[in-house]
Enzyme design. Structure first.
Site, PDB file in Angstrom:
ATOM      1  CE  LYS A  83      -4.254   0.751   2.609  1.00 32.55           C
ATOM      2  NZ  LYS A  83      -4.846   0.547   3.927  1.00 32.55           N
TER       3      LYS A  83
HETATM    4  C1  E4P Z   1      -8.348   1.475   4.199  1.00 37.60           C
HETATM    5  O1  E4P Z   1      -7.491   0.791   3.711  1.00 37.60           O
HETATM    6  C2  E4P Z   1      -8.182   2.234   5.435  1.00 37.60           C
HETATM    7  O2  E4P Z   1      -7.409   1.472   6.327  1.00 37.60           O
HETATM    8  C3  E4P Z   1      -9.462   2.514   6.150  1.00 37.60           C
HETATM    9  O3  E4P Z   1     -10.582   2.086   5.450  1.00 37.60           O
HETATM   10  C4  E4P Z   1      -9.552   3.859   6.786  1.00 37.60           C
HETATM   11  O4  E4P Z   1     -10.782   3.963   7.441  1.00 37.60           O
HETATM   12  P1  E4P Z   1     -11.107   5.109   8.533  1.00 37.60           P
HETATM   13  O5  E4P Z   1     -11.409   6.357   7.804  1.00 37.60           O
HETATM   14  O6  E4P Z   1     -12.289   4.575   9.275  1.00 37.60           O
HETATM   15  O7  E4P Z   1      -9.873   5.224   9.391  1.00 37.60           O
END
Ligand code: E4P
Length: 217
Positions: A83
């Site tokens: 990522k």
């Molecule tokens: C995605 O890969 C992220 O880890 C995640 O969905 C972020 O979500 P949040 O906005 O609830 O922290």
């Protein structure tokens, strides 16, 4: 639609995986930090629980360092998806990692133009964060609709991974639009199966069965 869990908690991952409907995992530095253990050990354990794409995020912000970190993470297991953040250095790193056959999830996407750039850089998937857009009074689901339309128009192969999901309706709306993957916290995952009429109906079936004293066998 593929269902991913957005967590670094192995207890939650084991429970969700036991249902037989879990397709993969996403993590991010905040989620991993909460677990208070070695990132690599955590990833190794997750890979023994779930046989599907496991996103692991780099923490470098310069392309060469991201590539180095990404290659290191990708060596942990064939299911690791690296990522990288949606910044120019992240796009450079995505292009370089993809050229080496490493799957990349370009994360922190908040606009259709960012999603187009991720696709052009060869991302395996892009992560638009819908909940965080809703939080600032922008329509997160409209972003999903825009990206799905644009990717279809140009036959981009990059998958749309709907992220920052806060409730079951996010999952339903994203599925209606045609998002490829939805990643969600365990709380939302559990809400997908719950319905009061299912619980009431089951209770009544079992009570009727007991009342009639149906012979066993
Ligand atoms: C995605 O890969 C992220 O880890 C995640 O969905 C972020 O979500 P949040 O906005 O609830 O922290």
């Amino acid at each position: 639609m593929m269902f991913f869990l957005d967590t670094g908690n192995t207890k939650e991952i084991k429970e969700a995986a036991s249902w037989g409907v879990l397709d993969g995992i996403t993590t991010n530095p905040s989620l991993v930090a909460k677990e208070g253990r070695s990132f690599k050990d955590l990833l190794k354990e997750i890979c023994t629980i779930v046989d599907g794409p496991i996103s692991a995020e780099v923490v470098s912000i310069e392309a060469d360092a991201m590539v180095k970190e990404g290659k290191d993470l990708a060596q942990i297991h064939k299911n690791i998806v690296v990522k990288v953040p949606l910044i120019p250095e992240g796009l450079k790193a995505c292009k370089a990692l993809a050229a080496q056959g490493i799957r990349v999830n370009v994360t922190l996407c908040f606009s259709p133009t960012q999603a187009m750039l991720a696709a052009k850089a060869g991302a395996w998937c892009v992560s638009p964060f819908i909940g965080r857009l809703d939080d600032i009074s922008e329509n997160g689901m409209e972003l999903i609709r825009d990206i799905v339309t644009i990717y279809r128009n140009y036959q981009y192969k990059t998958k749309v991974l709907v992220a920052s999901v806060r409730n079951p309706m996010h999952v339903v709306e994203a599925a209606k639009i045609g998002g490829d993957i939805c990643t969600m916290p365990f709380t939302v995952f559990k809400q997908l199966v719950q319905h009061p009429l299912t619980d009431l109906g089951l209770k009544k079936f079992l009570a009727d069965w007991e009342k009639q004293n149906v012979p066993k066998g």
